[in-house]
Write an enzyme that holds these catalytic residues in place. Structure first.
Site, PDB file in Angstrom:
ATOM      1  N   ASP A   8       0.845  -1.004   0.074  1.00 32.95           N
ATOM      2  CA  ASP A   8       0.127   0.159  -0.039  1.00 32.95           C
ATOM      3  C   ASP A   8       0.839   1.407   0.035  1.00 32.95           C
ATOM      4  OD1 ASP A   8       0.986   0.089   2.664  1.00 32.95           O
ATOM      5  OD2 ASP A   8      -0.996   0.207   3.466  1.00 32.95           O
ATOM      6  N   HIS A   9       0.444   2.390   0.181  1.00 33.37           N
ATOM      7  CA  HIS A   9       0.962   3.713   0.327  1.00 33.37           C
ATOM      8  C   HIS A   9       2.280   3.518   1.303  1.00 33.37           C
ATOM      9  CE1 HIS A   9      -2.447   4.044   2.777  1.00 33.37           C
ATOM     10  NE2 HIS A   9      -1.963   4.839   3.528  1.00 33.37           N
ATOM     11  N   CYS A  65       3.414  -3.130   4.047  1.00 35.42           N
ATOM     12  CA  CYS A  65       2.484  -1.969   4.544  1.00 35.42           C
ATOM     13  C   CYS A  65       3.576  -1.328   5.755  1.00 35.42           C
ATOM     14  CB  CYS A  65       1.053  -2.226   4.736  1.00 35.42           C
ATOM     15  SG  CYS A  65       1.090  -3.522   6.477  1.00 35.42           S
ATOM     16  N   THR A  67       3.377  -1.569   8.838  1.00 37.69           N
ATOM     17  CA  THR A  67       3.774  -2.424   9.930  1.00 37.69           C
ATOM     18  C   THR A  67       4.074  -3.696   9.386  1.00 37.69           C
ATOM     19  OG1 THR A  67       1.497  -2.883  10.131  1.00 37.69           O
ATOM     20  CG2 THR A  67       2.186  -0.869  11.584  1.00 37.69           C
ATOM     21  N   GLY A  68       3.485  -4.229   8.229  1.00 35.28           N
ATOM     22  CA  GLY A  68       3.450  -5.404   8.062  1.00 35.28           C
ATOM     23  C   GLY A  68       2.267  -6.316   8.635  1.00 35.28           C
ATOM     24  N   GLY A  70      -1.144  -5.622   8.506  1.00 34.84           N
ATOM     25  CA  GLY A  70      -2.505  -5.681   7.721  1.00 34.84           C
ATOM     26  C   GLY A  70      -2.120  -6.369   6.664  1.00 34.84           C
ATOM     27  N   HIS A  98      11.125 -24.078   8.967  1.00 28.27           N
ATOM     28  CA  HIS A  98      10.037 -24.600   9.686  1.00 28.27           C
ATOM     29  C   HIS A  98       8.838 -24.589   9.011  1.00 28.27           C
ATOM     30  CE1 HIS A  98      12.734 -25.583  13.373  1.00 28.27           C
ATOM     31  NE2 HIS A  98      13.513 -25.550  12.483  1.00 28.27           N
ATOM     32  N   ARG A 132       9.525 -33.439   9.983  1.00 32.05           N
ATOM     33  CA  ARG A 132       8.514 -33.333  11.217  1.00 32.05           C
ATOM     34  C   ARG A 132       7.801 -32.012  10.657  1.00 32.05           C
ATOM     35  NH1 ARG A 132      13.115 -31.507  12.910  1.00 32.05           N
ATOM     36  NH2 ARG A 132      13.426 -29.810  14.531  1.00 32.05           N
ATOM     37  N   HIS A 133       8.439 -31.299   9.927  1.00 31.28           N
ATOM     38  CA  HIS A 133       7.802 -29.674   9.675  1.00 31.28           C
ATOM     39  C   HIS A 133       6.612 -29.850   8.744  1.00 31.28           C
ATOM     40  CE1 HIS A 133      10.821 -28.046  12.186  1.00 31.28           C
ATOM     41  NE2 HIS A 133      11.855 -28.519  11.405  1.00 31.28           N
TER      42      HIS A 133
HETATM   43  C1  RB5 Z   1      -1.781   2.701   6.542  1.00 26.66           C
HETATM   44  O1  RB5 Z   1      -2.038   3.876   7.101  1.00 26.66           O
HETATM   45  C2  RB5 Z   1      -1.486   1.561   7.648  1.00 26.66           C
HETATM   46  O2  RB5 Z   1      -2.445   1.155   8.409  1.00 26.66           O
HETATM   47  C3  RB5 Z   1      -1.038   0.349   6.775  1.00 26.66           C
HETATM   48  O3  RB5 Z   1       0.134   0.594   5.963  1.00 26.66           O
HETATM   49  C4  RB5 Z   1      -0.653  -0.861   7.321  1.00 26.66           C
HETATM   50  O4  RB5 Z   1       0.336  -0.679   8.482  1.00 26.66           O
HETATM   51  C5  RB5 Z   1      -1.689  -1.788   8.094  1.00 26.66           C
HETATM   52  O5  RB5 Z   1      -1.556  -2.801   8.850  1.00 26.66           O
END
Ligand code: RB5
Length: 156
Positions: A8-9, A65, A67-68, A70, A98, A132-133
């Site tokens: 995303d942005h 994104c 935070t990674g 979403g 694993h 096993r994995h």
């Molecule tokens: C966008 O503002 C933000 O929510 C998105 O990039 C992401 O971090 C969501 O999990």
């Protein structure tokens, strides 16, 4: 190996760095968007990567994104996808060895560019250990089936 990418942005800048890295390494990839810094909803582009990997169109995916979080949540809703949100190389290595993770999720605001590229390198080049994995992954597959969407084949 063909790799699908999306962001995303919030992950747009880091996606650009990773595209440069893949280009430099002569790895095959497809950028499924977004294509500018306009605000978008992360499920839209992320789903294209997850469905493409689940359908076997791409061997691996990378989604980004802010935070990674979403993008990893979206990917893990798709049957057959094992998306790993990684902020260190140790996790990236074990996600492959694993968990046979087929999608890497990154947070642009969480990891610096140098670390992100090292994580990508480890993720792309570490093989699954099997043994096993595999039994444990089969149990994940059984959970998908239990909730009614485990064998759906996607076509785009
Ligand atoms: C966008 O503002 C933000 O929510 C998105 O990039 C992401 O971090 C969501 O999990």
């Amino acid at each position: 190996m063909k790799i699908a990418l999306a962001s995303d942005h919030g992950g747009f800048n880091l996606k650009g760095m990773i595209l440069d890295y893949l280009e430099h390494e002569s790895l095959l990839y497809e950028d499924l968007g977004s294509y500018d810094r306009e605000k978008v909803d992360y499920p839209d582009f992320t789903l294209k990567v997850a469905e493409g990997v689940a359908a076997g169109e791409y061997e691996k995916g990378i989604v980004i994104c802010s935070t990674g979080l979403g993008v990893s949540m979206v990917c893990n809703k798709v049957p057959g996808i094992r998306a790993a949100l990684c902020a260190d190389c140790f996790s990236a290595r074990y996600a492959r060895e694993h968990n046979d993770a087929n999608i890497l999720a990154l947070g642009e605001r969480v990891v610096g560019t140098g670390l992100a590229l090292s994580i990508v390198e480890v993720f792309l080049h570490t093989p699954f250990q099997g043994g096993r994995h595999q039994r444990r992954l089969d149990k994940i597959g059984a959970i998908e089936k239990k909730y009614g969407n485990g064998i759906e084949i996607f076509s785009r």
